[in-house]
Design an enzyme around this catalytic site. Sequence first.
Site, PDB file in Angstrom:
ATOM      1  N   GLU A  96     -47.319 -49.300  11.012  1.00  0.00           N
ATOM      2  CA  GLU A  96     -46.825 -47.916  11.011  1.00  0.00           C
ATOM      3  C   GLU A  96     -45.924 -47.642   9.812  1.00  0.00           C
ATOM      4  O   GLU A  96     -45.371 -46.540   9.700  1.00  0.00           O
ATOM      5  CB  GLU A  96     -46.034 -47.629  12.291  1.00  0.00           C
ATOM      6  CG  GLU A  96     -46.793 -47.840  13.580  1.00  0.00           C
ATOM      7  CD  GLU A  96     -47.536 -46.594  14.032  1.00  0.00           C
ATOM      8  OE1 GLU A  96     -47.442 -45.572  13.330  1.00  0.00           O
ATOM      9  OE2 GLU A  96     -48.206 -46.654  15.073  1.00  0.00           O
ATOM     10  N   HIS A 112     -39.521 -45.674  17.050  1.00  0.00           N
ATOM     11  CA  HIS A 112     -40.665 -45.291  17.890  1.00  0.00           C
ATOM     12  C   HIS A 112     -40.765 -46.256  19.068  1.00  0.00           C
ATOM     13  O   HIS A 112     -40.688 -47.475  18.881  1.00  0.00           O
ATOM     14  CB  HIS A 112     -41.961 -45.321  17.075  1.00  0.00           C
ATOM     15  CG  HIS A 112     -43.178 -45.303  17.943  1.00  0.00           C
ATOM     16  ND1 HIS A 112     -43.432 -44.289  18.843  1.00  0.00           N
ATOM     17  CD2 HIS A 112     -44.193 -46.192  18.093  1.00  0.00           C
ATOM     18  CE1 HIS A 112     -44.556 -44.539  19.486  1.00  0.00           C
ATOM     19  NE2 HIS A 112     -45.034 -45.699  19.054  1.00  0.00           N
TER      20      HIS A 112
HETATM   21 ZN   LIG Z   1     -46.679 -46.592  19.800  1.00  0.00          ZN
END
Ligand SMILES: [Zn+2]
Length: 266
Positions: free
Chosen positions: A118, A141
């Site tokens: 990410e 997150h």
């Molecule tokens: Zn996630």
Amino acid sequence: MTTIKNNSPLMAEIGRIAEVAGYLWTKGWAERNGGNISVNLTGLLTDEEMALPALAPATELQETMTSLGGNVFYVTGTGKRMRYVAQDPFANGALIRIAPDGKSYDIIAEQPVRPTSELPSHLLMHNYLRSLGRDNRVVLHTHPTELIGMTHCKPFLDSKVLTRTLWSMIPECRIIVPKGVGIVPYEIPGTIELAHATIRQLEKHDVVFWEKHGILAVGEDLIECFDAIDTLSKSAQIYISARMAGYEPVGMTDQQLDDLVPAFGL
Ligand SMILES: [Zn+2]
């Protein structure tokens, strides 16, 4: 040899990352390798530490990070579990340095751990918020059960409805998440499309829901980002508990919510 482990303020911040990673695990928000954290550490490093040699060949970025040149981030590692980040943040994450031109990054400490998949999304958000002049340092997150559960209910896929419902469960939610929450319709995890849709929500909100996936929070302080999600989670738990007990919670009135604005300088 230069080691960042002699830098007390930096190590204190790494300690906070480990602390929050532990909370994510104990809360049940971080199954397997779910969730990721990036924190901008630039102001905490000495000039010598900022110039540490790369531990691996540079990695090109898909998009140029025009506002992040020379910045250093701690980023959780790809495939790494939050419960192990809590125990050993350097075996499960790395410090990366963005190139001066913003087109690539180097891993500079403490071990050559590859960042989360990410990372491009996290950097896009950091870059965007810095370009607005916001002193943003954190992208967090995670997968809070009840908050994700609420995104499976169509009426809550409206930012105003979801914000109003969560705010009205306890006064603290209105106070601690004053900008309310944004919503991004379902996208494949880890995609640039998801990152760009999130950025649009970050214009107005510091916490964004990803439909049927998770929550993302940004801010200056990691503990405060965690607290915002934790407070929203508390509201969701109250709401769902009431529904499970068979009644619709009354919720705070508009007047009660509005009275908090002058009382807490919101
Ligand atoms: Zn996630």
